[in-house]
Scaffold this active site. Structure first.
Site: not given
Ligand code: AMP
Length: 399
Positions: A35, A201, A357, A380
Site C-alpha cells: 500500500r 460464500k 482480496g 471492499g
Molecule cells: P472469499 O473471501 O469469499 O472470496 O472466499 C475466499 C475463500 O474461499 C478462500 O479462503 C478459499 O479457500 C475459499 N474457498 C474457495 N473454494 C472453496 C471450496 N470449494 N470450499 C471451501 N472453501 C473454498
C-alpha cells in the site's frame, strides 16, 4: 474534474489522503508495504514538480484515542527508504491542531510530512465536518489516493473535499487508475464481458452478481459458492460448502440470468476430498453428484477447460474470488488455470481486472500480476463499486 497528471504542484502544499494501513509485526516492522509503494507515483510527482506533500492516513482500528501500537511514526523510516534521501520525511505527532499547523507551515518544497493516525480522533470515521475543516487547513490542494477507503464517507476521504474549490481537489494516480479500470469494466466494457466470481460464500457476492446480470454477457461461478447453485437445482453436493438459507436466492439468480440472456457457467466437475485438508484423499467427480462424506474443494479438469474457453473468447474480464481452496497445494490447480487463461486472454487484447482480496493474493502467488491489465488494491471498495454503489470518496471529487 481536475486531472492530477495535468496539475503543476510547484510551490504548493498537497494534502494527500493515502491508505498506509499496512500490517506491522510485534516489533513494528512492516510485513507488507504494497500500500505504501502504491502511493509513491503520486507522492513523487508532487515532489518533483517542486511541491511538498502532507500525508494523512489511518492505521488499524484504534478504539480510544492515541496509542503507540497504531502510531504512524512506525512508518517514517520505511517511507524515507522508499522515497530516497533527496526527499526528507518529517512526522507530526497530531493530525490537527497547533503542532500539525506549525509543521505544515514550516514544510519546504521537496519535503514530506506524515501526519499521525487520523483514527486517533473518532471524528474521522464519523465524517465530522469541523474535523474535516481542520484537516483542510493543512494544505492548498486535496488529493485522494486512498481507493481502499473510497467506500467510506469519512472526514478525510469524502467530507474534506467540500472545503476545497473544484480546481483544488483531485484523485491521485493510484485512485485514478483504480477508478478508470473499474469504470472501463462496469460502464464501458467491450463485449463479450465475462465476470468470474469465486470464493467461499454466495451471501458475500449476491449484490455483485445481481448487478453484473445487467452488465455481463457471461458469469462464471466457481469456488465454494458454486455448490449452493448446484443444490438450488436439486443436485447432490455431498459435504461441499452450502448456504442452505441462500438456496432460494441462488435459484432466483439463475432464473433472472436466464430471463436476461446472461450465460451462467457452473463447474461441471470438481476435485473432491474426504476432508478439508491438504492430506485429504482426493478424486474427481461431477459437481452435481458428489457422494456423501466428500466435498468439492476445487473446480475439476473439465470445468477448467470449459471456463478457459469462455475466458479466451472475452474482450472484458472481471475476476473476483478463487476457484478453490488455493491456500492448499492440492486445490490450487483450478485457480491457477483461471489465472493462466485470464493472462492469455489479456495478451490477446482483452481488458482484465482482478479485484478483491483472495483473487489478488492468488494472482500474486502464482506470478500473474504483470500479465493482467489491472490488479485492484481496494478490496471492499472495489466490491462495492461492482455492487453498483456510489462510493463517497469518488463522488466527493467528481461531483
Ligand atoms: P472469499 O473471501 O469469499 O472470496 O472466499 C475466499 C475463500 O474461499 C478462500 O479462503 C478459499 O479457500 C475459499 N474457498 C474457495 N473454494 C472453496 C471450496 N470449494 N470450499 C471451501 N472453501 C473454498
Amino acid at each position: 474534474m481536475y486531472i492530477f497528471s495535468q496539475t503543476n504542484f510547484g510551490g504548493k502544499k498537497a494534502l494527500v489522503r493515502v491508505d498506509f494501513n499496512v500490517p506491522l509485526d510485534e516489533n513494528f516492522t512492516i510485513t507488507d508495504d504494497t500500500r505504501m509503494r502504491a502511493a509513491l507515483p503520486t507522492i513523487e510527482k508532487i515532489l518533483s514538480d517542486g511541491g511538498s506533500v502532507i500525508l494523512m492516513s489511518h492505521l488499524g482500528r484504534p478504539k480510544d484515542g492515541p496509542t503507540n501500537k497504531y502510531s504512524l511514526k512506525h512508518l517514517v523510516s520505511h517511507l524515507q527508504k522508499l522515497v530516497g534521501p533527496d526527499y526528507p520525511v518529517l512526522f507530526a505527532d497530531d493530525c490537527i491542531g497547533e503542532s500539525a499547523i506549525k509543521a505544515s507551515n514550516d514544510l519546504k518544497p521537496g519535503e514530506i510530512l506524515l501526519l499521525e493516525n487520523l483514527r486517533f480522533y473518532k471524528e474521522e470515521e464519523k465524517g465530522d465536518m469541523s474535523f474535516a475543516e481542520k484537516l483542510h487547513q493543512l494544505g492548498d490542494i486535496y488529493v485522494n489516493d486512498a481507493f481502499g477507503t473510497a467506500h467510506r464517507a469519512h472526514a478525510s476521504t469524502a467530507i474534506i473535499a467540500d472545503f476545497f474549490e473544484s480546481d483544488k481537489k483531485m484523485f491521485g494516480l493510484l485512485m485514478e487508475g483504480e477508478v478508470s479500470s473499474a469504470e472501463k469494466v462496469l460502464l464501458k466494457s467491450d463485449k463479450p464481458f465475462t465476470a468470474i466470481i469465486g470464493g467461499a460464500k454466495v451471501s458475500d457476492k449476491i449484490l455483485i452478481i445481481e448487478n453484473l446480470l445487467n452488465k455481463a454477457t457471461d458469469i462464471i461461478i466457481g469456488g465454494g459458492m458454486a455448490y449452493t447453485f448446484w443444490k438450488a437445482q436439486g443436485k447432490i453436493i455431498g459435504n461441499s460448502l452450502c448456504e442452505e438459507d441462500r438456496l432460494p436466492l441462488a435459484a432466483e439468480l439463475l432464473e433472472k440470468a436466464k430471463a436476461k440472456g446472461v450465460n451462467i457457467h457452473l463447474p461441471m466437475d470438481s476435485t473432491i476430498a474426504d476432508k478439508f485438508s491438504n492430506d485429504a484423499t482426493t478424486t474427481n467427480c461431477e459437481s452435481y453428484g458428489i457422494p456423501s462424506g466428500w466435498m468439492g474443494l476445487d473446480i475439476g479438469e473439465k470445468a477448467r477447460a470449459d471456463f478457459r474457453k469462455v475466458i479466451l473468447s472475452s474482450k472484458t474480464i472481471l475476476w473476483n474470488g478463487p476457484m478453490g481452496v488455493f491456500e492448499m497445494e492440492k486445490f490450487q490447480a483450478g485457480t491457477k488455470a483461471i489465472a493462466e487463461a485470464v493472462a492469455e486472454a489479456t495478451q490477446k487484447g482483452a481488458f482484465s481486472l482482478v479485484g478483491g482480496g483472495d483473487s489478488v493474493a492468488a494472482v500474486n502467488q502464482f506470478g500473474f500480476t504483470d500479465k493482467v491489465s489491472y490488479v485492484s488494491t481496494g478490496g471492499g471498495a472495489m466490491l462495492e463499486f461492482f455492487e453498483g454503489k456510489v462510493l463517497p470518496g469518488i463522488a466527493a471529487i467528481k461531483n
